[in-house]
Motif scaffolding. Structure first.
Motif, PDB file in Angstrom:
ATOM      1  N   VAL A 108      -2.742   0.416  -4.252  1.00 59.40           N
ATOM      2  CA  VAL A 108      -2.366  -0.839  -3.741  1.00 59.40           C
ATOM      3  C   VAL A 108      -1.493  -1.561  -4.980  1.00 59.40           C
ATOM      4  CG1 VAL A 108      -3.154  -2.973  -2.943  1.00 59.40           C
ATOM      5  CG2 VAL A 108      -4.307  -0.758  -2.358  1.00 59.40           C
ATOM      6  N   ILE A 121      -2.366  -6.785   3.095  1.00 61.95           N
ATOM      7  CA  ILE A 121      -1.428  -5.453   3.170  1.00 61.95           C
ATOM      8  C   ILE A 121      -0.102  -6.083   3.918  1.00 61.95           C
ATOM      9  CG2 ILE A 121      -0.894  -3.154   3.956  1.00 61.95           C
ATOM     10  CD1 ILE A 121      -2.616  -3.555   1.524  1.00 61.95           C
ATOM     11  N   PHE A 139       0.735  -1.220  -0.050  1.00 60.82           N
ATOM     12  CA  PHE A 139      -0.136  -0.054  -0.046  1.00 60.82           C
ATOM     13  C   PHE A 139       0.739   1.207  -0.160  1.00 60.82           C
ATOM     14  CE2 PHE A 139      -2.447   3.272   2.448  1.00 60.82           C
ATOM     15  CZ  PHE A 139      -3.594   3.192   2.013  1.00 60.82           C
TER      16      PHE A 139
END
Length: 186
Positions: free
Chosen positions: A98, A114, A91
């Motif tokens: 992203v 993430i 991210f």
């Protein structure tokens, strides 16, 4: 800081013996050749881990660009075969963008999450961001995704200072405490 003192005074937390980490070391690179390796190696690893009974398999590799058609097909088929693959996302907080795995891998992953982590001002890592809201979707930390699935729970009830893990079926929800910036203290 007070947090550092609390961690020094706390007993160490035992590692769950069901968790195994297979890492790529300098000697591996020396033996198998420079990085990146052919993706067929990753496909073989996914198949082998599934065959050995791995409940969840996480590749800490950003597969953001295609490789050869042959190797990418091998990985895609291995991920389909395993059915328990988790992949990371990166991210960019400045742009809310992203970095996703290529679609043929992402669509065959059990979960995506993430991997961002940021040091405190003194360079020490003490917190893990658990949520990354983007327009239209909130992404979660990959370890949280894996832990929730492993515990047969769903991530729900996200607020600024807690994440609720709700059982799929019967059971008591688990509240994960977060700091004022939605980080988990490590």
């Amino acid at each position: 800081s007070g947090l550092d003192l609390a961690f020094r005074l706390r007993q160490s937390i035992p590692v769950d013996p069901r968790i195994n980490i297979i890492e790529i070391s300098d000697s591996d690179i020396e033996a198998l050749g420079r990085w990146p390796w052919k993706r067929s190696w990753h496909a073989a690893m996914a198949r082998a881990l599934k065959d050995f009974g791995a409940k969840s398999i996480y590749f800490d590799i950003l597969f953001t660009e295609p490789s050869s058609e042959e190797d990418d097909r091998a990985v895609e088929e291995a991920f389909q075969y395993a059915g328990n693959i988790y992949l990371p996302l990166a991210f960019d907080p400045g742009s809310n963008r992203v970095a996703l795995p290529i679609p043929r891998f992402a669509s065959n992953a059990q979960g995506l999450g993430i991997i961002n982590i940021f040091p405190d001002a003194d360079g020490i890592f003490r917190r893990i961001p658990m949520t990354f809201p983007t327009p239209g979707k909130t992404w979660f930390d990959v370890a949280l995704q894996i832990a929730a699935d492993d515990s047969n729970m769903e991530i729900a009830g996200v607020s600024r200072q807690t994440i609720a893990l709700v059982p799929r079926g019967k059971g008591t929800p688990v509240l994960v405490p977060l700091d004022e910036k939605s980080n988990f203290l490590i």
